[in-house]
Design an enzyme around this catalytic site. Structure first.
Site, PDB file in Angstrom:
ATOM      1  N   GLU A  81       0.821  -1.213   0.000  1.00 25.05           N
ATOM      2  CA  GLU A  81       0.000   0.000   0.000  1.00 25.05           C
ATOM      3  C   GLU A  81       0.856   1.265   0.000  1.00 25.05           C
ATOM      4  OE1 GLU A  81      -3.077   0.050  -0.676  1.00 25.05           O
ATOM      5  OE2 GLU A  81      -3.297  -2.119  -0.592  1.00 25.05           O
ATOM      6  N   HIS A 130       1.562   2.388  -3.468  1.00 29.04           N
ATOM      7  CA  HIS A 130       0.517   3.274  -3.996  1.00 29.04           C
ATOM      8  C   HIS A 130       0.709   4.697  -3.475  1.00 29.04           C
ATOM      9  CE1 HIS A 130      -1.935   0.281  -5.976  1.00 29.04           C
ATOM     10  NE2 HIS A 130      -2.166  -0.405  -4.861  1.00 29.04           N
ATOM     11  N   HIS A 175       3.330   6.500  -5.329  1.00 23.14           N
ATOM     12  CA  HIS A 175       2.840   6.859  -6.660  1.00 23.14           C
ATOM     13  C   HIS A 175       2.067   8.180  -6.600  1.00 23.14           C
ATOM     14  CE1 HIS A 175       1.048   4.960 -10.604  1.00 23.14           C
ATOM     15  NE2 HIS A 175       1.818   5.987 -10.845  1.00 23.14           N
TER      16      HIS A 175
END
Length: 674
Positions: free
Chosen positions: A465, A468, A471
């Site tokens: 996670e 992410h 990102h």
């Protein structure tokens, strides 16, 4: 239009650092008025764009559209994270009202013929690459939304979108409740033999929190596999726990969940036909990086055959170990025994080395500091939306501010299952904003004063996670539409899966895997044995994943007009037709709790994880070939791919990073399929 900025703080940008929402001042009663104001504001802005007497230009049409809807974006970003992470009955009621309204609002914009014509009139000559791409993406969005339909078609489309939005909300809420209701209550601790003292204390605390006066409660995580199945020695307790997991949402009191799934599949098939597609899967895959539905099947088919073959061989080995045929509730228990006997690895016994704070700060954050030069300062002066939420400010290597990272790690009865990343604020040069992102997990909270010890799978989820989160944090785009994780669904899992590679990287592992009491590192050779053992169980892992992915496709390849009267029979037939109907290897998600596809935006998209894993495995091989954990490698990955969001074609970003197209061999080797 002018908005009244009264005591409703959602109507104006937050004055907190990075525009972090002022959660302390937000009341449940603020959400509906803020949504209403947001709808009205954006519709007025869109009407002004469409009616502008000046010739269409990038500035007065496309950029103006990107700037529109600020209030709606702000309230939606806050509300839907709250709905997922702390969905009280009051929040759920608002969600049921708002979800179809949002679908109708989107239709009002994207089915606006005058607005569409204006976008078609925008000249693209002389625009920079990101701006030209933005024009093209908006034009595609209008087409995909159905702007070309006649009036009757558009009206039917609006009805379908509204109904689907409402059903999706109901599905998510009922699955959460079904999971809470299906938790297994056990009175006698002897029936929980195998659980650690810490796990027993957590189960006892969960029982009290759920209103039981005595005993222990085994709460469910969202996937089929439940962690306790690895260690429970009592076969009957394992059976109860497994059946509770696979049965939630599918029993007598959960039949409505199955009915919702069937109804959504039928409505999606009708909508796909209305928009000119043979089925929902074809429509859903059209904007992804996968070139077609046929290409997805062409990839999955040979992997399926090899995975099932490997799973059957694993089942034979487990049966020999157990001395009896293996049922689904036996698999994890005896698989761990094989891992202990053949590889010298006992994952359950490693939990004292995986304490949450150390995993986060000395593992997840440490890897990010070595790769990208990031530093993290916990901001105890900034409040999250729940007492369990923590806030960190993130800085670049030069000391410049990057954004805020929030962590919400514990399960609660009002939180939906699974793990996910959301954005409260997206990075955008147009808006002058930096990212504010949150990771949500569902780790059982220990009693007050006790350490939070993670399973190895939970360690993997923390790193995943945070991939992410990186990102989102690293985004360096101009326009909100392209920011961070706003990429095709079958690409978005790629950066997060890459971040998992650092879990067992020697320097990282040595930094975080310390016994929570003694500070001692993992016993000598443990990491090497874990790496050696990583191939064991890949037949099961790949088959259970493919079971879910192929079930997803089956639901969304229904022909228009098809009605599924018996969803469980449909599910069984779909798994059989796909060749993944192994009783001892149920799919990772069954229909009754498949939130990803019926409530999470992954309809006909669960294939994305293995599609992205091609890029992931190849990227891991690239890092290893180029020196591994280094600033040079991290900065290259960040500058060529992570920072670009959807401002460039994702596969071109991969080529810019790797210097070539992706190679499938690393994936096949990782999964034991080569």
């Amino acid at each position: 239009m002018t908005l009244e900025f009264s005591s409703n703080t959602l109507l104006a940008p937050s004055t907190l650092p990075y525009q972090l929402p002022d959660f302390a001042s937000v009341r449940d009663a603020d959400y509906l008025p803020a949504f209403e104001a947001g709808f009205a504001q954006q519709l007025a802005e869109v009407a002004a764009i469409a009616a502008n007497p000046e010739p269409a230009s990038f500035a007065n049409t496309v950029a103006a559209m990107e700037r529109s809807g600020a209030v709606l974006t702000r309230v939606a970003n806050v509300f839907f994270n709250i709905a997922g992470s702390d969905g009280t009955p009051a929040i759920q009621e608002i969600e049921q009202l708002i979800a179809p309204r949002l679908a109708g609002h989107a239709d009002t914009i994207l089915l606006n013929g005058a607005l569409h014509r204006r976008f078609l009139d925008v000249p693209t000559e002389g625009l920079d690459a990101e701006s030209a791409r933005l024009v093209d993406e908006y034009r595609k969005s209008f087409t995909r939304a159905g702007v070309g339909l006649d009036a009757a078609g558009q009206e039917r489309l609006r009805v379908l979108n509204g109904e689907l939005s409402s059903l999706s909300t109901q599905f998510s809420q009922r699955v959460t409740q079904a999971g809470n209701d299906a938790a297994v209550h056990v009175q006698d601790a002897a029936e929980l033999d195998g659980l650690s003292a810490d796990d027993l204390a957590t189960a006892a605390a969960a029982a009290r929190a759920a209103g039981h006066g005595s005993g222990y409660l085994l709460t469910l995580i969202l996937p089929t596999a439940q962690p306790a199945l690895e260690v429970l020695t009592n076969r009957e307790t394992r059976r109860r726990l497994h059946l509770a997991s696979v049965g939630r949402g599918s029993g007598a009191d959960g039949s409505n969940v199955l009915g919702l799934a069937a109804a959504m599949a039928a409505l999606r098939a009708e909508r796909a036909a209305l928009l000119g597609h043979a089925c929902e899967a074809e429509r859903s895959i059209e904007p992804q990086t996968a070139p077609s539905l046929e290409a997805v099947h062409a990839m999955l088919s040979p992997i399926t055959a090899a995975a099932v073959r490997n799973a059957r061989a694993e089942a034979d080995k487990l049966a020999a170990t157990a001395g009896h045929a293996i049922e689904a509730w036996d698999w994890a228990f005896y698989s761990e025994q094989v891992r202990r006997d053949d590889y010298g690895v006992d994952l359950a016994a490693l939990r004292p080395w995986f304490e949450l704070d150390s995993v986060l700060e000395n593992g997840v954050f440490y890897a990010a500091s070595k790769l990208y030069g990031l530093s993290f300062t916990e901001r105890t002066d900034l409040a999250g939306y729940h007492p369990d939420v923590r806030v960190w400010e993130v800085f670049n290597a030069d000391g410049s501010a990057l954004g805020l990272f929030l962590g919400d790690y514990y399960t609660r009865g009002t939180k939906r299952g699974g793990a996910w990343m959301n954005s409260f604020v997206e990075q955008s040069a147009l808006d002058g904003t930096r990212a504010v992102v949150v990771n949500n997990l569902n780790i059982a909270k220990p009693p007050e004063g006790e350490p939070t010890l993670l399973s190895y799978d939970e360690v993997v989820t923390c790193f995943h996670e945070f991939g992410h989160a990186l990102h989102g944090l690293f985004s360096e785009v101009t326009f909100p539409l392209f920011s961070g994780t706003n990429v095709p669904r079958d690409f978005v899992e790629y950066p997060s899966q890459v971040n998992e590679m650092w879990i067992l990287w020697p320097e990282v592992l040595a930094n975080y895997a310390r016994h929570h009491k003694t500070g001692e590192p993992l016993p000598d050779g443990t990491a090497e044995r874990m790496r050696a053992a990583s191939r064991w169980g890949q037949g099961f892992a790949t088959t259970e994943y493919l079971g879910a992915a192929l079930l997803d496709l089956a639901w969304h390849e229904l022909a228009p007009g098809t009605t599924v009267e018996d969803p469980l029979a449909f599910e069984a037939a779909a798994l059989s037709a796909a060749g993944v109907d192994l009783p001892a290897v149920p799919p990772r998600y069954r229909t009754g709790y498949f939130n990803h596809i019926f409530a999470g935006g992954y309809a006909a998209g669960y294939y994305s994880y293995i599609w992205s894993e091609v890029l992931d495995a190849d990227t891991v091989a690239w890092f290893k070939a180029n020196g591994g954990l280094s600033r040079a490698n991290g900065d290259h990955f960040r500058s060529t791919l992570l920072c670009r969001g959807f401002s460039v074609d994702p596969l071109q970003a991969f080529r810019d990073f790797a210097g070539r197209d992706a190679d499938t061999e690393p994936l096949l080797a990782r999964r034991g399929l080569a």
